[in-house]
Design a protein around this motif. Structure first.
Motif, PDB file in Angstrom:
ATOM      1  N   SER A  43     -13.742 -43.401  92.190  1.00  0.00           N
ATOM      2  CA  SER A  43     -12.977 -43.200  90.963  1.00  0.00           C
ATOM      3  C   SER A  43     -11.847 -42.188  91.072  1.00  0.00           C
ATOM      4  CB  SER A  43     -13.924 -42.782  89.829  1.00  0.00           C
ATOM      5  OG  SER A  43     -13.214 -42.629  88.624  1.00  0.00           O
ATOM      6  N   THR A  63     -17.740 -40.852  88.506  1.00  0.00           N
ATOM      7  CA  THR A  63     -16.958 -40.495  87.321  1.00  0.00           C
ATOM      8  C   THR A  63     -17.907 -39.871  86.310  1.00  0.00           C
ATOM      9  OG1 THR A  63     -15.616 -41.345  85.497  1.00  0.00           O
ATOM     10  CG2 THR A  63     -17.211 -42.875  86.456  1.00  0.00           C
ATOM     11  N   THR A 123     -17.369 -38.848  83.002  1.00  0.00           N
ATOM     12  CA  THR A 123     -17.314 -39.230  81.589  1.00  0.00           C
ATOM     13  C   THR A 123     -16.855 -40.669  81.367  1.00  0.00           C
ATOM     14  OG1 THR A 123     -14.998 -38.563  81.244  1.00  0.00           O
ATOM     15  CG2 THR A 123     -16.694 -36.846  81.033  1.00  0.00           C
ATOM     16  N   GLY A 124     -16.210 -41.262  82.365  1.00  0.00           N
ATOM     17  CA  GLY A 124     -15.722 -42.630  82.235  1.00  0.00           C
ATOM     18  C   GLY A 124     -14.370 -42.748  81.563  1.00  0.00           C
ATOM     19  N   ARG A 125     -13.860 -41.634  81.073  1.00  0.00           N
ATOM     20  CA  ARG A 125     -12.593 -41.692  80.339  1.00  0.00           C
ATOM     21  C   ARG A 125     -11.412 -42.056  81.240  1.00  0.00           C
ATOM     22  NH1 ARG A 125     -10.647 -37.579  75.652  1.00  0.00           N
ATOM     23  NH2 ARG A 125      -8.540 -38.401  75.317  1.00  0.00           N
ATOM     24  N   SER A 126     -11.277 -41.378  82.374  1.00  0.00           N
ATOM     25  CA  SER A 126     -10.135 -41.620  83.260  1.00  0.00           C
ATOM     26  C   SER A 126     -10.070 -43.061  83.769  1.00  0.00           C
ATOM     27  CB  SER A 126     -10.159 -40.641  84.437  1.00  0.00           C
ATOM     28  OG  SER A 126      -9.962 -39.319  83.982  1.00  0.00           O
ATOM     29  N   MET A 141     -11.179 -45.760  82.354  1.00  0.00           N
ATOM     30  CA  MET A 141     -10.824 -46.665  81.267  1.00  0.00           C
ATOM     31  C   MET A 141      -9.377 -46.481  80.823  1.00  0.00           C
ATOM     32  SD  MET A 141     -13.169 -48.738  80.987  1.00  0.00           S
ATOM     33  CE  MET A 141     -12.248 -49.628  79.723  1.00  0.00           C
ATOM     34  N   LEU A 171     -19.678 -48.263  85.386  1.00  0.00           N
ATOM     35  CA  LEU A 171     -19.510 -46.857  85.745  1.00  0.00           C
ATOM     36  C   LEU A 171     -20.779 -46.291  86.377  1.00  0.00           C
ATOM     37  CD1 LEU A 171     -17.817 -45.639  82.428  1.00  0.00           C
ATOM     38  CD2 LEU A 171     -16.661 -46.358  84.537  1.00  0.00           C
ATOM     39  N   ASP A 227     -17.891 -40.460  77.608  1.00  0.00           N
ATOM     40  CA  ASP A 227     -16.874 -40.111  76.614  1.00  0.00           C
ATOM     41  C   ASP A 227     -16.721 -41.270  75.623  1.00  0.00           C
ATOM     42  OD1 ASP A 227     -14.461 -39.561  75.214  1.00  0.00           O
ATOM     43  OD2 ASP A 227     -13.708 -38.393  76.913  1.00  0.00           O
ATOM     44  N   ALA A 270     -13.877 -43.678  76.172  1.00  0.00           N
ATOM     45  CA  ALA A 270     -14.034 -44.739  77.169  1.00  0.00           C
ATOM     46  C   ALA A 270     -14.587 -45.999  76.509  1.00  0.00           C
ATOM     47  CB  ALA A 270     -14.964 -44.275  78.291  1.00  0.00           C
ATOM     48  N   LEU A 287     -18.233 -52.909  79.010  1.00  0.00           N
ATOM     49  CA  LEU A 287     -18.390 -51.678  79.784  1.00  0.00           C
ATOM     50  C   LEU A 287     -19.870 -51.427  80.030  1.00  0.00           C
ATOM     51  CD1 LEU A 287     -17.137 -49.093  81.006  1.00  0.00           C
ATOM     52  CD2 LEU A 287     -17.331 -48.051  78.731  1.00  0.00           C
TER      53      LEU A 287
END
Length: 235
Positions: free
Chosen positions: A145, A174, A176-179, A181, A196, A203, A206, A217
């Motif tokens: 990631s 990753t 939080t998964g935000r980046s 997404m 993920l 997050d 995400a 997801l």
């Protein structure tokens, strides 16, 4: 060959592969035609055929086109875009950059696999778009990631999809998964699903982005990347 020509050639191969391998080629033709903002009339004129031929393919009234016609059609879309200044093609030019060492594993399935099957095998929860759990995909790509997000280009991004975009992009390590997404959100081509690994606290953004894009997801509870890849390879 210039980087632009390489990008265009890679894009041509990806679109052709996606159409040819699709269960409903007409739907994919329509998706790409609309993505390039080309009307049926414009495309038909470029190919010197009747607009009804394009309409029949897109609606499924006409038998699926062969790979030769699909390649001509895709080239026509790219040429029309180039005549307009290459606006769409340039969307695939460097955005982020991904080196080959960022791809940990990439495979095509022997047959279509549902997201529900993948979720069960990888001990994952579907946290967004659960209503699409029955959707089937044709492969997966496992990506490191942070390394991918900090170094990716549009040309390299295309390589994540193997022979088709109907696949799961698996982002590992990753928190939080935000980046991942956000990266998927701004990318010109979308995966069929995102999985993920390594999430400490998911997050909500995400999940929200996944819902907006209608991309299922998943979050796996497996303890190691090696185990995750082993599970994916068993499918």
């Amino acid at each position: 060959m210039s980087s632009y020509d390489s990008l265009k050639e890679a894009l041509l191969r990806r679109i052709v592969s996606e159409i040819v391998l699709a269960d409903s080629p007409g739907d994919v033709i329509k998706k790409w035609r609309e993505y390039f903002n080309v009307t049926q009339m414009e495309l038909a004129n470029k190919l010197r055929i009747s607009p009804s031929v394009i309409s029949d393919y897109e609606s499924g009234r006409r038998k699926s086109p062969g790979s030769s016609f699909v390649k001509k059609l895709t080239k026509a879309l790219l040429e029309i875009d180039e005549q307009r200044g290459g606006t769409i093609i340039k969307q695939f030019s460097p955005i982020v950059k991904i080196g080959s060492d960022s791809i940990l594993d990439i495979r095509e399935f022997a047959k279509p696999i549902s997201l529900e099957e993948i979720s069960n095998e990888t001990e994952s929860d579907i946290v967004a778009c659960r209503d699409l759990a029955s959707k089937k995909v044709l492969g997966y790509t496992v990506v490191e990631s942070l390394r991918a997000i900090t170094t990716m280009s549009g040309f390299d991004f295309l390589q994540l999809f193997g022979t088709t975009t109907e696949r799961v992009l698996v982002f590992v390590n990753t928190r939080t998964g935000r980046s991942p997404m956000v990266a998927v959100r701004v990318a010109p081509i979308k995966p069929a699903s995102v999985l993920l690994y390594g999430i400490k606290q998911l997050d909500p953004v995400a999940v929200q982005l996944a819902e907006i894009e209608r991309i299922p997801l998943m979050v796996t509870k497996l303890k190691s990347v090696e185990e995750l890849i082993k599970k994916l390879r068993s499918l």
